[in-house]
Design a protein around this motif. Structure first.
Motif, PDB file in Angstrom:
ATOM      1  N   GLU A   5      12.056  -1.844 113.435  1.00 20.83           N
ATOM      2  CA  GLU A   5      13.230  -0.973 113.361  1.00 20.83           C
ATOM      3  C   GLU A   5      14.500  -1.794 113.156  1.00 20.83           C
ATOM      4  O   GLU A   5      15.373  -1.413 112.371  1.00 20.83           O
ATOM      5  CB  GLU A   5      13.332  -0.137 114.631  1.00 20.83           C
ATOM      6  CG  GLU A   5      12.180   0.843 114.817  1.00 20.83           C
ATOM      7  CD  GLU A   5      12.265   1.587 116.136  1.00 20.83           C
ATOM      8  OE1 GLU A   5      13.302   1.448 116.835  1.00 20.83           O
ATOM      9  OE2 GLU A   5      11.314   2.304 116.478  1.00 20.83           O
ATOM     10  N   TYR A   6      14.606  -2.896 113.859  1.00 16.37           N
ATOM     11  CA  TYR A   6      15.780  -3.762 113.717  1.00 16.37           C
ATOM     12  C   TYR A   6      15.834  -4.381 112.322  1.00 16.37           C
ATOM     13  O   TYR A   6      16.904  -4.539 111.739  1.00 16.37           O
ATOM     14  CB  TYR A   6      15.750  -4.875 114.774  1.00 16.37           C
ATOM     15  CG  TYR A   6      16.397  -4.494 116.080  1.00 16.37           C
ATOM     16  CD1 TYR A   6      17.562  -5.121 116.514  1.00 16.37           C
ATOM     17  CD2 TYR A   6      15.845  -3.514 116.895  1.00 16.37           C
ATOM     18  CE1 TYR A   6      18.157  -4.776 117.716  1.00 16.37           C
ATOM     19  CE2 TYR A   6      16.430  -3.154 118.103  1.00 16.37           C
ATOM     20  CZ  TYR A   6      17.592  -3.802 118.505  1.00 16.37           C
ATOM     21  OH  TYR A   6      18.191  -3.448 119.692  1.00 16.37           O
ATOM     22  N   LEU A   7      14.670  -4.716 111.782  1.00 12.94           N
ATOM     23  CA  LEU A   7      14.625  -5.355 110.462  1.00 12.94           C
ATOM     24  C   LEU A   7      15.107  -4.423 109.353  1.00 12.94           C
ATOM     25  O   LEU A   7      15.562  -4.887 108.307  1.00 12.94           O
ATOM     26  CB  LEU A   7      13.205  -5.840 110.163  1.00 12.94           C
ATOM     27  CG  LEU A   7      12.773  -7.111 110.897  1.00 12.94           C
ATOM     28  CD1 LEU A   7      11.276  -7.335 110.735  1.00 12.94           C
ATOM     29  CD2 LEU A   7      13.558  -8.322 110.394  1.00 12.94           C
ATOM     30  N   GLU A   8      15.006  -3.134 109.585  1.00 13.45           N
ATOM     31  CA  GLU A   8      15.502  -2.195 108.588  1.00 13.45           C
ATOM     32  C   GLU A   8      17.000  -2.344 108.389  1.00 13.45           C
ATOM     33  O   GLU A   8      17.511  -2.196 107.281  1.00 13.45           O
ATOM     34  CB  GLU A   8      15.168  -0.760 109.019  1.00 13.45           C
ATOM     35  CG  GLU A   8      13.684  -0.436 108.970  1.00 13.45           C
ATOM     36  CD  GLU A   8      13.395   0.984 109.417  1.00 13.45           C
ATOM     37  OE1 GLU A   8      14.375   1.723 109.689  1.00 13.45           O
ATOM     38  OE2 GLU A   8      12.210   1.358 109.490  1.00 13.45           O
ATOM     39  N   ASP A   9      17.704  -2.647 109.471  1.00 13.05           N
ATOM     40  CA  ASP A   9      19.153  -2.824 109.398  1.00 13.05           C
ATOM     41  C   ASP A   9      19.556  -4.287 109.252  1.00 13.05           C
ATOM     42  O   ASP A   9      20.659  -4.580 108.781  1.00 13.05           O
ATOM     43  CB  ASP A   9      19.819  -2.253 110.658  1.00 13.05           C
ATOM     44  CG  ASP A   9      19.641  -0.753 110.785  1.00 13.05           C
ATOM     45  OD1 ASP A   9      19.659  -0.066 109.741  1.00 13.05           O
ATOM     46  OD2 ASP A   9      19.465  -0.273 111.913  1.00 13.05           O
ATOM     47  N   MET A  10      18.684  -5.186 109.686  1.00 14.23           N
ATOM     48  CA  MET A  10      18.977  -6.623 109.629  1.00 14.23           C
ATOM     49  C   MET A  10      17.806  -7.366 108.997  1.00 14.23           C
ATOM     50  O   MET A  10      17.025  -8.019 109.695  1.00 14.23           O
ATOM     51  CB  MET A  10      19.237  -7.176 111.039  1.00 14.23           C
ATOM     52  CG  MET A  10      20.471  -6.646 111.721  1.00 14.23           C
ATOM     53  SD  MET A  10      20.741  -7.472 113.317  1.00 14.23           S
ATOM     54  CE  MET A  10      21.016  -9.172 112.777  1.00 14.23           C
ATOM     55  N   PRO A  11      17.627  -7.282 107.696  1.00 10.13           N
ATOM     56  CA  PRO A  11      16.485  -7.942 107.059  1.00 10.13           C
ATOM     57  C   PRO A  11      16.469  -9.460 107.238  1.00 10.13           C
ATOM     58  O   PRO A  11      15.409 -10.079 107.120  1.00 10.13           O
ATOM     59  CB  PRO A  11      16.633  -7.548 105.581  1.00 10.13           C
ATOM     60  CG  PRO A  11      18.048  -7.110 105.426  1.00 10.13           C
ATOM     61  CD  PRO A  11      18.450  -6.517 106.727  1.00 10.13           C
ATOM     62  N   ASP A  12      17.617 -10.050 107.530  1.00  9.91           N
ATOM     63  CA  ASP A  12      17.684 -11.500 107.732  1.00  9.91           C
ATOM     64  C   ASP A  12      17.615 -11.871 109.204  1.00  9.91           C
ATOM     65  O   ASP A  12      17.973 -12.993 109.582  1.00  9.91           O
ATOM     66  CB  ASP A  12      18.970 -12.053 107.130  1.00  9.91           C
ATOM     67  CG  ASP A  12      20.219 -11.525 107.824  1.00  9.91           C
ATOM     68  OD1 ASP A  12      20.129 -10.457 108.475  1.00  9.91           O
ATOM     69  OD2 ASP A  12      21.279 -12.172 107.728  1.00  9.91           O
ATOM     70  N   LEU A  13      17.123 -10.976 110.048  1.00 12.73           N
ATOM     71  CA  LEU A  13      17.099 -11.218 111.487  1.00 12.73           C
ATOM     72  C   LEU A  13      16.372 -12.511 111.844  1.00 12.73           C
ATOM     73  O   LEU A  13      16.853 -13.308 112.640  1.00 12.73           O
ATOM     74  CB  LEU A  13      16.455 -10.038 112.200  1.00 12.73           C
ATOM     75  CG  LEU A  13      16.473 -10.055 113.734  1.00 12.73           C
ATOM     76  CD1 LEU A  13      16.572  -8.626 114.273  1.00 12.73           C
ATOM     77  CD2 LEU A  13      15.203 -10.709 114.297  1.00 12.73           C
ATOM     78  N   GLY A  14      15.205 -12.725 111.249  1.00 19.24           N
ATOM     79  CA  GLY A  14      14.430 -13.929 111.562  1.00 19.24           C
ATOM     80  C   GLY A  14      15.173 -15.206 111.229  1.00 19.24           C
ATOM     81  O   GLY A  14      15.197 -16.150 112.025  1.00 19.24           O
ATOM     82  N   ALA A  15      15.784 -15.233 110.052  1.00 19.57           N
ATOM     83  CA  ALA A  15      16.525 -16.422 109.639  1.00 19.57           C
ATOM     84  C   ALA A  15      17.747 -16.634 110.527  1.00 19.57           C
ATOM     85  O   ALA A  15      18.065 -17.776 110.905  1.00 19.57           O
ATOM     86  CB  ALA A  15      16.960 -16.286 108.182  1.00 19.57           C
ATOM     87  N   SER A  16      18.414 -15.548 110.890  1.00 17.35           N
ATOM     88  CA  SER A  16      19.585 -15.652 111.760  1.00 17.35           C
ATOM     89  C   SER A  16      19.189 -16.160 113.139  1.00 17.35           C
ATOM     90  O   SER A  16      19.881 -16.972 113.745  1.00 17.35           O
ATOM     91  CB  SER A  16      20.266 -14.285 111.894  1.00 17.35           C
ATOM     92  OG  SER A  16      20.772 -13.846 110.657  1.00 17.35           O
ATOM     93  N   ARG A  17      18.038 -15.694 113.626  1.00 13.87           N
ATOM     94  CA  ARG A  17      17.528 -16.158 114.911  1.00 13.87           C
ATOM     95  C   ARG A  17      17.239 -17.655 114.870  1.00 13.87           C
ATOM     96  O   ARG A  17      17.598 -18.400 115.792  1.00 13.87           O
ATOM     97  CB  ARG A  17      16.263 -15.394 115.272  1.00 13.87           C
ATOM     98  CG  ARG A  17      15.545 -15.940 116.500  1.00 13.87           C
ATOM     99  CD  ARG A  17      14.143 -15.397 116.590  1.00 13.87           C
ATOM    100  NE  ARG A  17      14.130 -13.978 116.888  1.00 13.87           N
ATOM    101  CZ  ARG A  17      13.414 -13.079 116.223  1.00 13.87           C
ATOM    102  NH1 ARG A  17      12.666 -13.461 115.184  1.00 13.87           N
ATOM    103  NH2 ARG A  17      13.427 -11.822 116.575  1.00 13.87           N
ATOM    104  N   ASP A  18      16.598 -18.100 113.811  1.00 13.68           N
ATOM    105  CA  ASP A  18      16.252 -19.515 113.695  1.00 13.68           C
ATOM    106  C   ASP A  18      17.498 -20.384 113.650  1.00 13.68           C
ATOM    107  O   ASP A  18      17.541 -21.471 114.249  1.00 13.68           O
ATOM    108  CB  ASP A  18      15.405 -19.749 112.448  1.00 13.68           C
ATOM    109  CG  ASP A  18      14.020 -19.137 112.561  1.00 13.68           C
ATOM    110  OD1 ASP A  18      13.598 -18.820 113.694  1.00 13.68           O
ATOM    111  OD2 ASP A  18      13.357 -18.972 111.508  1.00 13.68           O
ATOM    112  N   ARG A  19      18.524 -19.929 112.934  1.00 10.99           N
ATOM    113  CA  ARG A  19      19.773 -20.708 112.872  1.00 10.99           C
ATOM    114  C   ARG A  19      20.450 -20.764 114.238  1.00 10.99           C
ATOM    115  O   ARG A  19      20.978 -21.808 114.630  1.00 10.99           O
ATOM    116  CB  ARG A  19      20.712 -20.100 111.835  1.00 10.99           C
ATOM    117  CG  ARG A  19      20.252 -20.282 110.387  1.00 10.99           C
ATOM    118  CD  ARG A  19      21.369 -19.958 109.414  1.00 10.99           C
ATOM    119  NE  ARG A  19      21.795 -18.560 109.493  1.00 10.99           N
ATOM    120  CZ  ARG A  19      21.282 -17.587 108.748  1.00 10.99           C
ATOM    121  NH1 ARG A  19      20.296 -17.848 107.881  1.00 10.99           N
ATOM    122  NH2 ARG A  19      21.727 -16.348 108.858  1.00 10.99           N
TER     123      ARG A  19
END
Length: 238
Positions: A113-127
């Motif tokens: 559900e979060y990825l629908e609004d934040m497709p770059d969530l994983g990359a942002s988390r890693d940074r």
């Protein structure tokens, strides 16, 4: 060792992710109610969220202290032992307050559900993690630890609503008896306190009538408990 709070404030990638989706604000340390720990140990609000909840350090020390989260509706639970553990939780599962079963499957659905609004969530988390020098565990590990902390280790961290001297709750605090007993969560069962006058099978939610006698932590809302005179509450309230 460098202060993690200072690092969060100084590193933009980390601060941005923790602000959202982490919903963690270091400038919101004042709680909406006057509370204290039953043990008499120190309680220091140091951060909050957009819904009026507060993160408290418990006891003496610095950032390694246990952390209790109290929401604006009277629910409270221990969520981490030390700030590093809390930040890992917020990075890996920022939707943790919507996790009632503490399972990886549940978390993955929320992540979608979060990825629908934040497709770059994983990359942002890693940074964000890299900016803070943190290695991140998987969602299953983080949620298993959250469950352990909230439903077992939290037994020694009873949050009291100071004006009335009772464990925090949303309404009718005077109805809480002194014979509260905490039932450890096992499997699908929830931490519970015994209340006088509650009926078996009462649905656990906050709204009105008999079901709303206590403020419920996030993992207890919307569930039913078996047995008479039982309502779910954080294991930190017993």
């Amino acid at each position: 060792m460098e202060s993690l709070i200072a690092a969060v404030r100084e590193r933009e990638e980390a601060a941005r992710f923790l602000a959202w989706p982490g919903d963690f604000d270091l400038d919101r340390g004042d709680h909406v109610e006057d509370v204290h720990l039953a043990s008499g140990a120190a309680l220091e609000g140091f951060a909050g969220d957009g819904a009026g909840g507060t993160f408290f350090f418990c006891g003496e020390g610095v950032e390694e202290r246990p952390i209790l989260y109290a929401d604006s509706e009277g629910g409270a639970a221990l969520v981490a032992i030390g700030l590093h553990e809390l930040v890992r939780l917020l990075l890996v599962a920022p939707w943790w307050q919507d996790c009632q079963a503490f399972t990886d499957e549940e978390s993955r659905k929320l992540e979608a559900e979060y990825l629908e609004d934040m497709p770059d969530l994983g990359a942002s988390r890693d940074r964000a993690a890299a900016a803070l020098g943190l290695d991140l565990p998987g969602q299953a590990e983080v949620l298993a630890r959250l469950r352990e902390v909230a439903t077992r280790l939290g037994e020694d961290f009873v949050l009291i609503y100071t004006p009335e001297g009772h464990p925090t709750s949303r309404s009718s605090r005077s109805e809480l008896t002194r014979t509260m007993s905490c039932a450890q969560a096992v499997g699908g069962r929830l931490s519970a306190v015994v209340l006088q006058g509650m009926n078996s099978g009462s649905e656990l939610h906050e709204g009105g009538g008999e079901e709303s006698r206590v403020g419920l932590p996030w993992f207890a809302r919307g569930h039913r408990l078996d047995g008479s005179a039982v309502a779910a509450l954080t294991c930190a309230v017993r």
